[in-house]
Design a protein around this motif. Structure first.
Motif, PDB file in Angstrom:
ATOM      1  N   LEU A  66      -2.900  -1.888   8.966  1.00  0.00           N
ATOM      2  CA  LEU A  66      -2.265  -2.499   7.791  1.00  0.00           C
ATOM      3  C   LEU A  66      -0.892  -3.063   8.148  1.00  0.00           C
ATOM      4  O   LEU A  66      -0.547  -4.186   7.773  1.00  0.00           O
ATOM      5  N   ILE A  67      -0.118  -2.272   8.887  1.00  0.00           N
ATOM      6  CA  ILE A  67       1.230  -2.708   9.264  1.00  0.00           C
ATOM      7  C   ILE A  67       1.151  -3.940  10.168  1.00  0.00           C
ATOM      8  O   ILE A  67       1.899  -4.914   9.981  1.00  0.00           O
ATOM      9  N   VAL A 110       5.161   3.619  12.166  1.00  0.00           N
ATOM     10  CA  VAL A 110       5.851   4.036  10.944  1.00  0.00           C
ATOM     11  C   VAL A 110       7.340   4.227  11.219  1.00  0.00           C
ATOM     12  O   VAL A 110       7.738   4.872  12.190  1.00  0.00           O
ATOM     13  N   VAL A 130      -3.531   2.902   8.973  1.00  0.00           N
ATOM     14  CA  VAL A 130      -2.112   2.623   8.702  1.00  0.00           C
ATOM     15  C   VAL A 130      -1.561   1.623   9.708  1.00  0.00           C
ATOM     16  O   VAL A 130      -0.879   0.644   9.339  1.00  0.00           O
ATOM     17  N   PHE A 171       5.159   5.434   2.157  1.00  0.00           N
ATOM     18  CA  PHE A 171       4.610   6.768   1.947  1.00  0.00           C
ATOM     19  C   PHE A 171       5.422   7.459   0.869  1.00  0.00           C
ATOM     20  O   PHE A 171       6.649   7.554   0.971  1.00  0.00           O
ATOM     21  N   PHE A 184       0.915   5.287   0.082  1.00  0.00           N
ATOM     22  CA  PHE A 184       0.075   6.418   0.452  1.00  0.00           C
ATOM     23  C   PHE A 184       0.791   7.736   0.199  1.00  0.00           C
ATOM     24  O   PHE A 184       1.952   7.901   0.584  1.00  0.00           O
ATOM     25  N   GLN A 213      10.135   3.394   5.565  1.00  0.00           N
ATOM     26  CA  GLN A 213       8.865   3.393   4.837  1.00  0.00           C
ATOM     27  C   GLN A 213       8.584   4.716   4.133  1.00  0.00           C
ATOM     28  O   GLN A 213       7.593   4.840   3.421  1.00  0.00           O
ATOM     29  N   LYS A 237       1.018  -6.173   6.130  1.00  0.00           N
ATOM     30  CA  LYS A 237       1.066  -5.529   4.831  1.00  0.00           C
ATOM     31  C   LYS A 237       2.275  -4.592   4.761  1.00  0.00           C
ATOM     32  O   LYS A 237       2.725  -4.058   5.772  1.00  0.00           O
ATOM     33  N   ASN A 238       2.803  -4.427   3.568  1.00  0.00           N
ATOM     34  CA  ASN A 238       3.877  -3.467   3.345  1.00  0.00           C
ATOM     35  C   ASN A 238       3.260  -2.097   3.085  1.00  0.00           C
ATOM     36  O   ASN A 238       2.444  -1.952   2.165  1.00  0.00           O
ATOM     37  N   VAL A 239       3.617  -1.114   3.881  1.00  0.00           N
ATOM     38  CA  VAL A 239       3.074   0.237   3.754  1.00  0.00           C
ATOM     39  C   VAL A 239       4.224   1.206   3.548  1.00  0.00           C
ATOM     40  O   VAL A 239       5.190   1.215   4.319  1.00  0.00           O
ATOM     41  N   PHE A 285       0.855  -1.189   0.000  1.00  0.00           N
ATOM     42  CA  PHE A 285       0.000   0.000   0.000  1.00  0.00           C
ATOM     43  C   PHE A 285       0.890   1.237   0.000  1.00  0.00           C
ATOM     44  O   PHE A 285       1.707   1.430   0.901  1.00  0.00           O
ATOM     45  N   CYS A 324       0.173  -4.013  -5.727  1.00  0.00           N
ATOM     46  CA  CYS A 324       0.282  -2.690  -5.105  1.00  0.00           C
ATOM     47  C   CYS A 324      -0.980  -1.865  -5.314  1.00  0.00           C
ATOM     48  O   CYS A 324      -1.641  -1.966  -6.346  1.00  0.00           O
TER      49      CYS A 324
END
Length: 314
Positions: free
Chosen positions: A53-54, A86, A50, A62, A30, A90, A58-60, A28, A242
């Motif tokens: 998701l982490i 975060v 966020v 920015f 953002f 990332q 999930k891979n997040v 993801f 993605c």
């Protein structure tokens, strides 16, 4: 992937559709301003999304065209606004990616003349890239100022202290055809409260393009290079897995399209669904790259889907 759900093309999605999307995607991406926060205020529910998701593995990441602060300052801001999970790795800003481009791609050997804020300079210096020091007298002009030797690149970013002298110096350096001309991004403007706007890096770059007769190489969105930076630092990034989430059609949606990613427009920022629909209905095929696959009012619309997923796992 969008076509598999049967609602590709600027359609609002909710509950079960969002849940299916969350299950289908591993990565993801953002944007920040207008998606995650407005200034110093987080979008309601964004931190929960966020962090969830982490924690789900999930891979997040920015991806922001804001080049005014170094990545470590972003980490502090995320934490301050409640995004507790975060980490530095990332965050991919246009200033960080510009430093990587200069260091790893073109392997610049010489000084870089920077039109930009201190945050941009700090990112370059951390990458070991020497920047021209500004030490002109207050009354200096292009007629009598010193020009630095060995300038191999001009990099333009957001600069709220732009002067005519900076613009003139950059124009002089760019007369050398071997001097690279780079821009952190080409965002034309940014919204402020009260209906006011702030000229973006793109407006400064445009002035220098006219003065120099050259076109800048853009590092940030919608250029593919930011995605290449992510792919180089995260193993096994598959564009098909993605989702790019942003608020500007001409920047975030085009970036996703350029990189082969599914895209989602959130309506908490600059662009609205009516603009996306106009692009979708346009006879110009190039406009179709600006159309999001999915639309949500806010990324907080993800939250009910998380609750359903948690109920299924219990």
């Amino acid at each position: 992937m969008a076509g598999a759900f049967g609602f590709k093309g600027c359609q609002k999605i909710r509950g079960p559709q969002i849940r299916s999307l969350l299950e289908a995607k591993d990565f993801f991406l953002f944007d920040c301003d207008g998606v995650i926060w407005h200034g110093e205020k987080a979008i309601t529910g964004a931190a929960k999304v966020v962090n969830a998701l982490i924690r789900q593995g999930k891979n997040v990441v920015f991806v922001t065209n804001n080049c005014t602060r170094p990545r470590e300052n972003y980490v502090h801001k995320f934490c301050r606004l409640g995004f507790t999970d975060v980490m530095l790795e990332q965050i991919f800003s246009s200033s960080y990616c510009s430093a990587l481009y200069l260091r790893d791609v073109v392997k610049v050997r010489g000084q870089v003349f920077v039109i930009g804020c201190d945050g941009l300079r700090r990112e370059l210096l951390e990458a070991g890239i020497p920047c021209v020091e500004e030490a002109d007298d207050p009354d200096a002009t292009i007629y009598n100022c010193a020009l630095a030797p060995d300038v191999k690149a001009v990099l333009v970013g957001h600069d709220d202290k732009l002067t005519f002298l900076k613009l003139a110096k950059a124009s002089c350096y760019l007369r050398d055809p071997d001097c690279l001309f780079l821009a952190t991004d080409n965002d034309p403007w940014h919204p402020l409260s009260g209906g006011r706007i702030l000229p973006g890096s793109g407006s400064l770059t445009a002035a220098l393009e006219v003065a120099s007769g050259r076109k800048a190489t853009v590092i940030g969105k919608p250029s593919r290079f930011m995605f290449e930076c992510i792919s180089s630092q995260f193993r096994g990034v598959d564009p098909a897995q993605c989702l790019m989430v942003g608020d500007r059609l001409e920047v975030d949606m085009l970036f996703g399209s350029n990189c082969g990613l599914d895209t989602m427009l959130t309506l908490t920022g600059v662009s609205q669904i009516e603009e996306a629909q106009e692009y979708r209905n346009s006879d110009l095929s190039t406009n179709h790259s600006l159309v999001p696959d999915y639309v949500v009012d806010t990324i907080a619309d993800f939250l009910p889907a998380f609750e359903e997923l948690e109920e299924q796992s219990n």
